[in-house]
Design an enzyme around this catalytic site. Structure first.
Site, mmCIF file in Angstrom:
data_model
loop_
_atom_site.group_PDB
_atom_site.id
_atom_site.type_symbol
_atom_site.label_atom_id
_atom_site.label_comp_id
_atom_site.label_asym_id
_atom_site.label_seq_id
_atom_site.Cartn_x
_atom_site.Cartn_y
_atom_site.Cartn_z
ATOM 1 N N ALA A 63 3.022 -8.630 -0.504
ATOM 2 C CA ALA A 63 4.140 -8.152 -1.322
ATOM 3 C C ALA A 63 5.398 -7.970 -0.486
ATOM 4 O O ALA A 63 5.337 -7.523 0.664
ATOM 5 C CB ALA A 63 3.767 -6.831 -1.992
ATOM 6 N N GLY A 108 -1.558 -9.224 0.661
ATOM 7 C CA GLY A 108 -1.637 -9.963 -0.588
ATOM 8 C C GLY A 108 -1.711 -11.462 -0.397
ATOM 9 O O GLY A 108 -2.189 -12.182 -1.278
ATOM 10 N N GLU A 111 -5.298 -12.056 -0.006
ATOM 11 C CA GLU A 111 -5.904 -11.886 -1.326
ATOM 12 C C GLU A 111 -5.663 -13.112 -2.201
ATOM 13 O O GLU A 111 -6.546 -13.524 -2.969
ATOM 14 C CB GLU A 111 -5.350 -10.623 -1.988
ATOM 15 C CG GLU A 111 -5.831 -9.347 -1.295
ATOM 16 C CD GLU A 111 -5.179 -8.090 -1.824
ATOM 17 O OE1 GLU A 111 -5.898 -7.103 -2.038
ATOM 18 O OE2 GLU A 111 -3.938 -8.096 -2.013
ATOM 19 N N GLU A 131 -3.520 -3.041 5.030
ATOM 20 C CA GLU A 131 -3.050 -1.986 4.125
ATOM 21 C C GLU A 131 -3.418 -0.579 4.583
ATOM 22 O O GLU A 131 -2.631 0.366 4.419
ATOM 23 C CB GLU A 131 -3.585 -2.236 2.707
ATOM 24 C CG GLU A 131 -2.863 -3.349 1.953
ATOM 25 C CD GLU A 131 -3.386 -4.738 2.265
ATOM 26 O OE1 GLU A 131 -2.987 -5.688 1.581
ATOM 27 O OE2 GLU A 131 -4.197 -4.875 3.211
#
Length: 257
Positions: A63, A108, A111, A131
């Site tokens: 992000a 992300g 991911e 994270e």
């Protein structure tokens, strides 16, 4: 356009095109990824997709923290409300996806790569879910998909430490299928994509769906599901074409029928 989609010979190439921001995902690119997944799913001229990042520095670094501050709307309203926007974490398609990972693949970004069926990495790629080091969690599927993709101990080490690993360590633990030189990455990904695209599209979709659903079932239930899919495909035009082509010693011409 922060996300581009180009189609050639039944292969779609989806590119995160924000190299100045290490291909980080902002609200606009998130919305365009949702649109790209919808196109891949619905278009008959797409049989497989390659997902990559522009430039040679990053696949995706997750992000864009400068553009994704916490919203004023309550989480309950966002999560359970009728106007809940589609989330990148929940994107799904029956078409095969190949991640061509060309640099930093973090948060992300990893991911997103974990959503793909096959992952090919540049030798310069770096992987991590950092994270926990900033007081958060991998909330885009990382805690669920990683433990389904590699050995549990390797997954937990990544999740709990937030440490990064290089491409060769990622290959060792099975996070990626192949590691190639940076200048050969897209050629390798496209080669695999073309090989998949040359196969019978209905059979390819059935295999992916069976593999994904079967992982949540008992072996007996999975085998029953497999037999049902085999029966559905048995009399398809493509299956007959495959047999004719084999007998005639020529390439198959599959139509997805």
């Amino acid at each position: 356009m922060p996300v581009t989609l180009h189609v050639r010979d039944f292969v779609a190439t989806i590119t995160l095109d924000r190299p100045e921001a290490m291909n980080a995902i902002d609200p606009e690119s998130s919305a365009q990824l949702v649109e790209a997944w919808a196109e891949v799913s619905s278009r008959d001229d797409i049989r497989v997709a390659v997902v990559t990042g522009a430039g040679d520095r990053a696949f995706c670094t997750g992000a864009d923290l400068k553009k994704t501050m916490p919203p004023s709307t309550s989480f309950a309203q966002l999560h359970f409300g009728s106007s809940k926007p589609p989330s990148v974490a929940t994107l799904q398609t029956d078409k095969p996806l190949i991640a061509a990972i060309n640099g930093y693949c973090l948060g992300g970004g990893l991911e997103l790569a974990l959503m793909c069926d096959v992952r090919i990495a540049s030798s310069a790629a770096t992987f991590g879910l950092p994270e926990v080091t900033i007081g958060s969690i991998p909330g885009g599927g990382g805690t669920q998909r990683l433990v389904r993709s590699v050995a549990r101990s390797d997954a937990m080490l990544m999740l709990l430490s937030g440490e990064r690993m290089d491409a060769h360590e990622a290959l060792r633990i099975g996070l990626v299928s192949r590691v190639v030189p940076a200048d050969a990455l897209m050629a390798e990904a496209q080669k695999i994509a073309q090989r998949i695209a040359s196969n019978a599209p209905l059979a390819v979709v059935a295999v992916k769906r069976l593999a994904m659903q079967g992982g949540e079932l008992s072996l007996a239930a999975g085998l029953e599901l497999e037999q049902q899919a085999f029966g559905v495909l048995r009399d398809s035009e493509d299956r007959l074409e495959g047999r004719r082509a084999f007998a005639e010693k020529r390439p198959s011409q599959f139509k997805g029928r």
